[in-house]
Design an enzyme around this catalytic site. Structure first.
Site, mmCIF file in Angstrom:
data_model
loop_
_atom_site.group_PDB
_atom_site.id
_atom_site.type_symbol
_atom_site.label_atom_id
_atom_site.label_comp_id
_atom_site.label_asym_id
_atom_site.label_seq_id
_atom_site.Cartn_x
_atom_site.Cartn_y
_atom_site.Cartn_z
ATOM 1 N N GLY A 28 0.799 -1.221 0.000
ATOM 2 C CA GLY A 28 0.000 0.000 0.000
ATOM 3 C C GLY A 28 0.827 1.263 0.000
ATOM 4 N N HIS A 31 2.358 4.462 -4.980
ATOM 5 C CA HIS A 31 2.968 5.585 -5.706
ATOM 6 C C HIS A 31 3.172 5.159 -7.153
ATOM 7 C CE1 HIS A 31 6.612 3.243 -5.277
ATOM 8 N NE2 HIS A 31 6.558 3.322 -3.945
ATOM 9 N N HIS A 34 4.516 1.609 -7.882
ATOM 10 C CA HIS A 34 3.494 0.546 -7.849
ATOM 11 C C HIS A 34 2.626 0.618 -9.109
ATOM 12 C CE1 HIS A 34 4.019 1.328 -3.363
ATOM 13 N NE2 HIS A 34 4.304 0.042 -3.461
HETATM 14 P P1 AMP Z 1 5.994 -2.559 -1.537
HETATM 15 O O1 AMP Z 1 4.654 -1.950 -1.420
HETATM 16 O O2 AMP Z 1 7.116 -1.668 -1.097
HETATM 17 O O3 AMP Z 1 6.064 -3.949 -0.941
HETATM 18 O O4 AMP Z 1 6.251 -2.765 -3.095
HETATM 19 C C1 AMP Z 1 5.370 -3.522 -3.898
HETATM 20 C C2 AMP Z 1 6.017 -3.773 -5.226
HETATM 21 O O5 AMP Z 1 6.294 -2.524 -5.867
HETATM 22 C C3 AMP Z 1 7.365 -4.509 -5.105
HETATM 23 O O6 AMP Z 1 7.461 -5.468 -6.147
HETATM 24 C C4 AMP Z 1 8.371 -3.404 -5.284
HETATM 25 O O7 AMP Z 1 9.612 -3.836 -5.800
HETATM 26 C C5 AMP Z 1 7.644 -2.505 -6.272
HETATM 27 N N1 AMP Z 1 8.189 -1.141 -6.225
HETATM 28 C C6 AMP Z 1 8.318 -0.339 -5.142
HETATM 29 N N2 AMP Z 1 8.906 0.830 -5.486
HETATM 30 C C7 AMP Z 1 9.166 0.751 -6.815
HETATM 31 C C8 AMP Z 1 9.777 1.634 -7.758
HETATM 32 N N3 AMP Z 1 10.238 2.827 -7.407
HETATM 33 N N4 AMP Z 1 9.863 1.228 -9.049
HETATM 34 C C9 AMP Z 1 9.399 0.002 -9.424
HETATM 35 N N5 AMP Z 1 8.816 -0.868 -8.586
HETATM 36 C C10 AMP Z 1 8.698 -0.506 -7.305
#
Ligand code: AMP
Length: 274
Positions: A28, A31, A34
């Site tokens: 969640g 941004h 995601h």
């Molecule tokens: P999280 O909510 O931090 O667990 O991230 C969910 C997914 O979004 C994961 O696969 C992350 O690697 C991906 N993600 C988070 N930040 C970025 C970003 N800046 N660019 C690309 N993918 C991202």
């Protein structure tokens, strides 16, 4: 779009889907990073499921589990606009019972770098991703290269457990100055945000050195450390191959350069694939 909060509802909702299912697991506070995963999954599949779950088992004692940014309402709106079919937002009690069967990260690759600084983090991450992949029935699941070690370990889990899902790596999304987007960036003050740019700057410097013909890992790491001076504390600068084995020389097409550093309150990670 439907919002699903229980396992039973999720299993029911899945039954109604025919064709390919794209799945994007998140914690969640969505941004643009995601969103890029969500948009790619939307394009490549007949149906799209996004999960929003701040998974307690991947946070260590003393980490920011309680303070982790939560923005349920805004996240739901983003998913709606992006054309998500099912948003899965379970409570912790839906996902876990006491005395569970656990999956362990591999002894070496799961306990170096992020796994060394956050021992047990990848066990919890793999545990929840296994559950979510099984529940979603995903044809393709999308993960950011931002969390490179996580991505490689998930691909290994899918391979080792003969799971029938395709893991799709997605490019890192950055702001206009180069800072990799992260839910934790909200903790940065304006001044810290400027200093946080040293992570991507160090990676850019490394890639320029490689382009100029420098392949020695020790030389590149040393130079990167000087650029990272602006961080409050550097945890690691690592250069590994795509399976996370240490390298002495850059292998073009098979290398990941990674940094982890504290700037103000948050611990930031970034990397570049060479
Ligand atoms: P999280 O909510 O931090 O667990 O991230 C969910 C997914 O979004 C994961 O696969 C992350 O690697 C991906 N993600 C988070 N930040 C970025 C970003 N800046 N660019 C690309 N993918 C991202």
């Amino acid at each position: 779009m439907i919002i699903v909060r229980t396992i039973k509802e999720m299993q029911e909702a899945k039954k109604g889907l025919s064709g390919s299912i794209g799945f994007v697991p998140t914690m969640g506070a969505l941004h643009q990073g995601h969103l890029s995963l969500i948009q790619q999954a939307k394009k490549e599949n007949d149906h799209l499921i996004v999960s929003i779950f701040v998974n307690p088992t991947q946070f260590l004692e003393g980490e920011d589990l309680d303070a982790y940014p939560r923005r349920e309402e805004a996240d739901i709106k983003i998913c709606e606009v992006a054309g998500v079919d099912i948003v899965f937002m379970p409570a912790i009690g839906q996902m876990y019972e006491k005395d569970e069967l656990c999956i362990g990260a591999p002894a070496i690759r799961g306990y170096i770098l992020e796994g060394e600084k956050r021992p047990g983090h990848f066990d919890g991450m793999l545990q929840v991703v296994m559950k979510l992949l099984n529940l979603s029935g995903a044809t393709r699941a999308y993960f950011g290269k931002k969390d490179a070690q996580q991505l490689v370990l998930i691909a290994q889990m899918v391979k080792n457990y003969f799971m029938d899902v395709q893991i799709i790596p997605c490019e890192i999304v950055r702001d206009e100055k180069g800072l990799a987007l992260s839910s934790r960036n909200v903790y940065l003050s304006a001044e810290e945000k400027e200093r946080a740019l040293c992570l991507s700057r160090a990676l850019k410097r490394a890639s320029k050195m490689v382009m100029a013909g420098e392949l020695a890992v020790s030389v590149i790491r040393k130079e990167m450390r000087t650029v990272l001076d602006e961080a409050d504390k550097v945890e690691y600068v690592a250069i590994v191959d795509r399976a996370f084995n240490a390298l002495e020389e850059i292998e073009i097409g098979n290398t990941i350069i990674l940094v982890a550093a504290w700037v103000g309150k948050p611990r930031l990670i970034d990397n570049i694939w060479i």
